[in-house]
Design a protein around this motif. Structure first.
Motif, PDB file in Angstrom:
ATOM      1  N   LEU A 250       0.812  -1.217   0.000  1.00  0.00           N
ATOM      2  CA  LEU A 250       0.000   0.000   0.000  1.00  0.00           C
ATOM      3  C   LEU A 250       0.845   1.266   0.000  1.00  0.00           C
ATOM      4  O   LEU A 250       1.946   1.294   0.567  1.00  0.00           O
ATOM      5  N   PRO A 251       0.339   2.323  -0.606  1.00  0.00           N
ATOM      6  CA  PRO A 251       1.037   3.607  -0.547  1.00  0.00           C
ATOM      7  C   PRO A 251       1.266   4.083   0.883  1.00  0.00           C
ATOM      8  O   PRO A 251       2.287   4.684   1.200  1.00  0.00           O
ATOM      9  N   LYS A 252       0.283   3.808   1.758  1.00  0.00           N
ATOM     10  CA  LYS A 252       0.416   4.171   3.175  1.00  0.00           C
ATOM     11  C   LYS A 252       0.187   2.905   4.012  1.00  0.00           C
ATOM     12  O   LYS A 252      -0.959   2.516   4.271  1.00  0.00           O
ATOM     13  N   PRO A 253       1.240   2.237   4.426  1.00  0.00           N
ATOM     14  CA  PRO A 253       1.084   0.996   5.192  1.00  0.00           C
ATOM     15  C   PRO A 253       0.278   1.216   6.475  1.00  0.00           C
ATOM     16  O   PRO A 253       0.470   2.207   7.185  1.00  0.00           O
ATOM     17  N   THR A 254      -0.646   0.275   6.763  1.00  0.00           N
ATOM     18  CA  THR A 254      -1.449   0.335   7.990  1.00  0.00           C
ATOM     19  C   THR A 254      -1.600  -1.077   8.540  1.00  0.00           C
ATOM     20  O   THR A 254      -1.301  -2.074   7.865  1.00  0.00           O
ATOM     21  N   ALA A 255      -2.117  -1.143   9.721  1.00  0.00           N
ATOM     22  CA  ALA A 255      -2.455  -2.437  10.297  1.00  0.00           C
ATOM     23  C   ALA A 255      -3.679  -3.003   9.589  1.00  0.00           C
ATOM     24  O   ALA A 255      -4.380  -2.303   8.852  1.00  0.00           O
ATOM     25  N   ASP A 256      -3.964  -4.279   9.817  1.00  0.00           N
ATOM     26  CA  ASP A 256      -5.128  -4.912   9.199  1.00  0.00           C
ATOM     27  C   ASP A 256      -6.415  -4.313   9.771  1.00  0.00           C
ATOM     28  O   ASP A 256      -6.493  -3.943  10.947  1.00  0.00           O
ATOM     29  N   GLY A 257      -7.432  -4.188   8.902  1.00  0.00           N
ATOM     30  CA  GLY A 257      -8.739  -3.709   9.328  1.00  0.00           C
ATOM     31  C   GLY A 257      -8.858  -2.209   9.441  1.00  0.00           C
ATOM     32  O   GLY A 257      -9.832  -1.714  10.003  1.00  0.00           O
ATOM     33  N   VAL A 258      -7.918  -1.463   8.884  1.00  0.00           N
ATOM     34  CA  VAL A 258      -7.929   0.004   8.992  1.00  0.00           C
ATOM     35  C   VAL A 258      -8.540   0.624   7.736  1.00  0.00           C
ATOM     36  O   VAL A 258      -8.114   0.338   6.615  1.00  0.00           O
ATOM     37  N   LYS A 259      -9.510   1.495   7.918  1.00  0.00           N
ATOM     38  CA  LYS A 259     -10.072   2.276   6.803  1.00  0.00           C
ATOM     39  C   LYS A 259      -9.160   3.485   6.565  1.00  0.00           C
ATOM     40  O   LYS A 259      -8.999   4.309   7.469  1.00  0.00           O
ATOM     41  N   GLU A 260      -8.610   3.560   5.394  1.00  0.00           N
ATOM     42  CA  GLU A 260      -7.650   4.635   5.086  1.00  0.00           C
ATOM     43  C   GLU A 260      -7.904   5.165   3.675  1.00  0.00           C
ATOM     44  O   GLU A 260      -7.704   4.470   2.676  1.00  0.00           O
ATOM     45  N   GLN A 261      -8.353   6.410   3.597  1.00  0.00           N
ATOM     46  CA  GLN A 261      -8.700   7.024   2.313  1.00  0.00           C
ATOM     47  C   GLN A 261      -7.535   6.998   1.325  1.00  0.00           C
ATOM     48  O   GLN A 261      -7.716   6.736   0.138  1.00  0.00           O
ATOM     49  N   SER A 262      -6.324   7.264   1.790  1.00  0.00           N
ATOM     50  CA  SER A 262      -5.183   7.372   0.877  1.00  0.00           C
ATOM     51  C   SER A 262      -4.804   6.040   0.231  1.00  0.00           C
ATOM     52  O   SER A 262      -4.010   6.002  -0.714  1.00  0.00           O
ATOM     53  N   ASN A 263      -5.372   4.939   0.730  1.00  0.00           N
ATOM     54  CA  ASN A 263      -5.099   3.624   0.147  1.00  0.00           C
ATOM     55  C   ASN A 263      -6.211   3.129  -0.775  1.00  0.00           C
ATOM     56  O   ASN A 263      -6.085   2.067  -1.386  1.00  0.00           O
ATOM     57  N   ARG A 264      -7.282   3.887  -0.867  1.00  0.00           N
ATOM     58  CA  ARG A 264      -8.391   3.502  -1.752  1.00  0.00           C
ATOM     59  C   ARG A 264      -8.215   4.223  -3.086  1.00  0.00           C
ATOM     60  O   ARG A 264      -8.816   5.265  -3.345  1.00  0.00           O
ATOM     61  N   LEU A 265      -7.390   3.651  -3.950  1.00  0.00           N
ATOM     62  CA  LEU A 265      -7.012   4.375  -5.169  1.00  0.00           C
ATOM     63  C   LEU A 265      -6.548   3.462  -6.269  1.00  0.00           C
ATOM     64  O   LEU A 265      -6.302   2.272  -6.068  1.00  0.00           O
ATOM     65  N   VAL A 266      -6.398   4.089  -7.446  1.00  0.00           N
ATOM     66  CA  VAL A 266      -5.673   3.498  -8.574  1.00  0.00           C
ATOM     67  C   VAL A 266      -4.577   4.481  -8.952  1.00  0.00           C
ATOM     68  O   VAL A 266      -4.835   5.669  -9.144  1.00  0.00           O
ATOM     69  N   ILE A 267      -3.359   3.982  -9.032  1.00  0.00           N
ATOM     70  CA  ILE A 267      -2.239   4.809  -9.477  1.00  0.00           C
ATOM     71  C   ILE A 267      -2.058   4.601 -10.977  1.00  0.00           C
ATOM     72  O   ILE A 267      -1.973   3.471 -11.454  1.00  0.00           O
ATOM     73  N   ILE A 268      -2.015   5.705 -11.702  1.00  0.00           N
ATOM     74  CA  ILE A 268      -1.764   5.684 -13.153  1.00  0.00           C
ATOM     75  C   ILE A 268      -0.313   6.087 -13.357  1.00  0.00           C
ATOM     76  O   ILE A 268       0.093   7.183 -12.969  1.00  0.00           O
TER      77      ILE A 268
END
Length: 272
Positions: A250-268
């Protein structure tokens, strides 16, 4: 100068009716809105049309005026085809070689790297073809040929662009493209066309909330949505490759079960 092959009969009738030579004024009213190459080529064709009009060669004046109009409207105008003019015996070789060199330079990015010389080269090739067909004014033939070679010597291929990245974000548990996402994709598609990119990689992600398998599917749907939107804006499907990352790398590593806006994406990612 002689008229373009295939419209000679029309041009003759046009002259008889005093209707030829009228396209120049129409062409002057059209405003080119394309690339720097298009703008320069439009100007070159207007000048050629004006010259032919002054020579009372109204058929060729109309020919160049019509080419100017097509360029201004965003239509692709290729250098004059070899079979479009009735060339004197023994002259085809040099012109065919010149056209091949010009076509190769334009295909290699000269339109973007050297738009004005590229436009000049194309216009002067067309001029050379026209004058050679007429074959009555050696000085004019030589002038068009010399100007063509001068312009060709100034051509530089387009510098390959640096890679570029765009990030398209999504709402939680969604692959819907909102207005911000559409604007980002539109900018990416524009860069693909204008900057000379050849390859597009899409990386689909989700945050760590939810099931791993579900997230992989969601990431794939997000990447597919971006791919479809790029294709709708003119990016060829053959240039696009998708990679599904899901909740991994992930672009922004988090623990499991974390809702994180910056990881909900598509990189072009775009590359030459």
């Amino acid at each position: 100068m002689n008229r373009i092959l295939g419209i000679a009969g029309v041009a003759a009738a046009c002259l008889a009716l005093a209707a030829c030579g009228t396209r120049l004024e129409t062409a002057r009213t059209v405003v080119p809105s394309g690339t720097d190459f298009d703008t320069a080529l439009y100007g070159e064709y207007i000048e050629l049309s004006q010259f032919e009009y002054g020579e009372s060669d109204y058929g060729d004046s109309d020919y160049y005026a019509d080419r100017a109009i097509m360029v201004a409207k965003g239509e692709a105008v290729e250098p004059t085809a070899m079979d479009a003019r009735m060339l004197p015996a023994g002259t085809e070789g040099d012109l065919s070689n010149a056209r091949q060199r010009l076509a190769a330079a334009l295909a290699s990015g000269a339109k973007q790297g050297s738009p004005k010389p590229a436009a000049r080269a194309q216009a002067m090739f067309d001029c050379w073809m026209e004058q050679q067909e007429e074959n009555r004014q050696p000085a004019h033939i030589a002038m068009c040929r010399e100007e063509f070679e001068k312009a060709m010597a100034q051509l530089q291929p387009m510098k390959k662009p640096d890679a570029k990245s765009y990030r398209v974000y999504f709402a939680h548990d969604s692959n819907f493209l909102d207005q911000a996402a559409e604007e980002t994709i539109a900018n990416a598609a524009k860069a693909f066309g204008m900057d000379g990119f050849a390859n597009v990689a899409l990386y689909g992600y989700t945050d760590t909330s939810g099931d791993v398998t579900y997230n992989e599917d969601l990431a794939a749907r997000r990447a597919a949505a971006v791919k479809g939107a790029l294709e709708a804006r003119g990016v060829p499907a053959s240039a696009i490759k998708m990679s599904v990352r899901g909740e991994f790398n992930l672009p922004k590593p988090t623990a499991d079960g974390v809702k994180e806006q910056s990881n909900r994406l598509v990189i072009i990612r775009m590359a030459p």
